[in-house]
Write a protein that holds these residues in place. Structure first.
Motif, mmCIF file in Angstrom:
data_model
loop_
_atom_site.group_PDB
_atom_site.id
_atom_site.type_symbol
_atom_site.label_atom_id
_atom_site.label_comp_id
_atom_site.label_asym_id
_atom_site.label_seq_id
_atom_site.Cartn_x
_atom_site.Cartn_y
_atom_site.Cartn_z
ATOM 1 N N LYS A 136 0.833 -1.207 0.000
ATOM 2 C CA LYS A 136 0.000 0.000 0.000
ATOM 3 C C LYS A 136 0.867 1.257 0.000
ATOM 4 C CE LYS A 136 -3.878 -2.151 2.457
ATOM 5 N NZ LYS A 136 -4.590 -2.258 3.747
ATOM 6 N N ALA A 137 1.929 1.248 0.806
ATOM 7 C CA ALA A 137 2.804 2.418 0.902
ATOM 8 C C ALA A 137 3.521 2.675 -0.420
ATOM 9 C CB ALA A 137 3.816 2.226 2.028
ATOM 10 N N CYS A 138 3.972 1.616 -1.081
ATOM 11 C CA CYS A 138 4.676 1.770 -2.357
ATOM 12 C C CYS A 138 3.738 2.291 -3.442
ATOM 13 C CB CYS A 138 5.291 0.440 -2.786
ATOM 14 S SG CYS A 138 6.701 -0.092 -1.786
ATOM 15 N N GLU A 139 2.525 1.788 -3.442
ATOM 16 C CA GLU A 139 1.547 2.250 -4.433
ATOM 17 C C GLU A 139 1.229 3.729 -4.220
ATOM 18 O OE1 GLU A 139 -2.840 1.044 -6.248
ATOM 19 O OE2 GLU A 139 -2.063 -0.005 -4.493
ATOM 20 N N LYS A 140 1.074 4.106 -2.957
ATOM 21 C CA LYS A 140 0.759 5.496 -2.624
ATOM 22 C C LYS A 140 1.912 6.431 -2.998
ATOM 23 C CE LYS A 140 -0.939 5.981 1.493
ATOM 24 N NZ LYS A 140 -1.004 6.171 2.971
ATOM 25 N N ALA A 141 3.137 5.976 -2.741
ATOM 26 C CA ALA A 141 4.311 6.821 -2.975
ATOM 27 C C ALA A 141 4.756 6.817 -4.440
ATOM 28 C CB ALA A 141 5.460 6.372 -2.090
ATOM 29 N N GLY A 142 4.312 5.815 -5.198
ATOM 30 C CA GLY A 142 4.756 5.708 -6.581
ATOM 31 C C GLY A 142 6.210 5.309 -6.703
ATOM 32 N N ARG A 143 6.740 4.643 -5.680
ATOM 33 C CA ARG A 143 8.128 4.159 -5.720
ATOM 34 C C ARG A 143 8.251 2.925 -4.837
ATOM 35 N NH1 ARG A 143 11.676 5.645 -1.313
ATOM 36 N NH2 ARG A 143 13.421 5.697 -2.760
ATOM 37 N N GLN A 144 9.196 2.075 -5.174
ATOM 38 C CA GLN A 144 9.464 0.917 -4.324
ATOM 39 C C GLN A 144 10.947 0.843 -4.008
ATOM 40 O OE1 GLN A 144 7.940 -3.229 -5.211
ATOM 41 N NE2 GLN A 144 10.100 -3.720 -4.927
ATOM 42 N N PRO A 145 11.297 0.897 -2.746
ATOM 43 C CA PRO A 145 12.703 0.677 -2.383
ATOM 44 C C PRO A 145 13.122 -0.742 -2.769
ATOM 45 C CG PRO A 145 11.429 1.545 -0.521
ATOM 46 C CD PRO A 145 10.453 1.130 -1.565
ATOM 47 N N GLN A 146 14.424 -0.953 -2.826
ATOM 48 C CA GLN A 146 14.917 -2.329 -2.973
ATOM 49 C C GLN A 146 14.456 -3.119 -1.750
ATOM 50 O OE1 GLN A 146 19.000 -3.471 -1.863
ATOM 51 N NE2 GLN A 146 19.310 -3.996 -4.015
ATOM 52 N N LEU A 147 13.891 -4.306 -1.967
ATOM 53 C CA LEU A 147 13.358 -5.097 -0.864
ATOM 54 C C LEU A 147 14.078 -6.441 -0.756
ATOM 55 C CD1 LEU A 147 9.505 -4.544 -1.391
ATOM 56 C CD2 LEU A 147 11.033 -3.288 0.155
ATOM 57 N N PHE A 148 14.480 -6.771 0.472
ATOM 58 C CA PHE A 148 15.011 -8.091 0.796
ATOM 59 C C PHE A 148 14.118 -8.705 1.869
ATOM 60 C CE2 PHE A 148 19.834 -8.289 -0.289
ATOM 61 C CZ PHE A 148 19.622 -7.671 -1.516
ATOM 62 N N ALA A 149 13.896 -9.996 1.799
ATOM 63 C CA ALA A 149 13.182 -10.704 2.861
ATOM 64 C C ALA A 149 14.188 -11.134 3.928
ATOM 65 C CB ALA A 149 12.460 -11.921 2.298
ATOM 66 N N GLN A 150 13.844 -10.898 5.188
ATOM 67 C CA GLN A 150 14.721 -11.321 6.281
ATOM 68 C C GLN A 150 14.325 -12.721 6.747
ATOM 69 O OE1 GLN A 150 15.021 -8.662 9.635
ATOM 70 N NE2 GLN A 150 16.287 -10.082 10.811
ATOM 71 N N VAL A 151 15.302 -13.592 6.844
ATOM 72 C CA VAL A 151 15.077 -14.970 7.258
ATOM 73 C C VAL A 151 15.697 -15.178 8.641
ATOM 74 C CG1 VAL A 151 15.416 -17.395 6.658
ATOM 75 C CG2 VAL A 151 15.238 -15.684 4.840
ATOM 76 N N ASN A 152 14.923 -15.773 9.535
ATOM 77 C CA ASN A 152 15.436 -16.124 10.872
ATOM 78 C C ASN A 152 16.225 -17.420 10.714
ATOM 79 O OD1 ASN A 152 15.873 -16.767 13.558
ATOM 80 N ND2 ASN A 152 13.842 -16.164 14.221
ATOM 81 N N ILE A 153 17.444 -17.253 10.253
ATOM 82 C CA ILE A 153 18.243 -18.380 9.767
ATOM 83 C C ILE A 153 18.608 -19.374 10.871
ATOM 84 C CG2 ILE A 153 20.582 -17.433 10.025
ATOM 85 C CD1 ILE A 153 19.307 -18.831 6.722
#
Length: 220
Positions: A113-130
């Motif tokens: 929702k935030a990315c759609e509203k802002a019209g931009r997407q930061p680089q995204l990484f998923a964090q894994v509880n390794i």
């Protein structure tokens, strides 16, 4: 050469040496200076020495110091590497160039929702509880496929994985596991390794290493 420049050069040399041993190009590894808890006076010498990638743990702390720090240096890249509350998603998307702590369904939906509203997407990484540690953020290894699928369905592009191995245990097996998970899911990014183990992480495929103490010195 300033003390900050010397520290930066030492860390860069260590990363380059590890990359050479692993038959990798050092330019493929991004050094993130972990500036959390450090004030502007401590950060400016590193910027002057040429460092451009910085990591913060909290939205509010970053918002208080980075607008001024970035004013004269527009090519700074700011990473959120700490846990993100869903209600701070709008602020995080506006402030950060990368968010490396996507770890649960509610955050995926808030970021979409935030990315759609802002019209931009930061680089995204998923964090894994390794290491499957209760006190740490990150999704469980078994839950990663569902998290990635949900992010894709929500229109988010996850480019890599991030993990923090358990303390005081040999980190190499955990780095190898994160590398394997990223490979399995077709992700190019692997954010792993800190001051004490970044060379091992580079040997095992890290594309981003998060270094604080070696650049800023021990906290008082």
């Amino acid at each position: 050469m300033s003390e900050a420049a010397e520290r930066l050069a030492e860390v860069q040399a260590a990363i380059a040496a590890a990359a050479t041993r692993a038959q990798r190009q050092s330019g493929d590894i991004c050094l993130i200076a972990v500036s959390k808890t450090h004030d502007a006076a401590a950060i400016r010498p590193l910027i002057a020495a040429g460092q451009r990638h910085f990591g913060e743990n909290r939205v509010q702390e970053a918002a208080a110091k980075w607008p001024d720090l970035r004013a004269g240096t527009p090519d700074i890249v700011l990473y959120l590497i700490g846990q993100l509350q869903s209600n701070k998603a709008d602020e995080a998307v506006a402030l950060f160039d990368a968010i490396h702590s996507v770890d649960r369904s509610s955050l995926v939906q808030a970021l979409a929702k935030a990315c759609e509203k802002a019209g931009r997407q930061p680089q995204l990484f998923a964090q894994v509880n390794i290491g499957d540690e209760e006190q740490k953020g990150g999704c469980k290894v078994a839950d990663l496929p569902a998290l990635l699928a949900e992010a894709k369905a929500a229109g988010l592009k996850i480019e890599g994985l991030m993990a923090i191995p358990p303390a005081d245990i040999e980190p190499a097996p955990f780095f190898a596991l994160l590398d394997e998970l990223a490979e399995r899911h077709g992700l190019t990014g692997r954010s792993m390794g800190m001051s004490s183990d970044c060379e091992t992480a580079v040997m095992l495929g890290a594309t981003h290493v998060r270094v604080g103490t070696a650049l800023f010195g021990a906290r008082g």
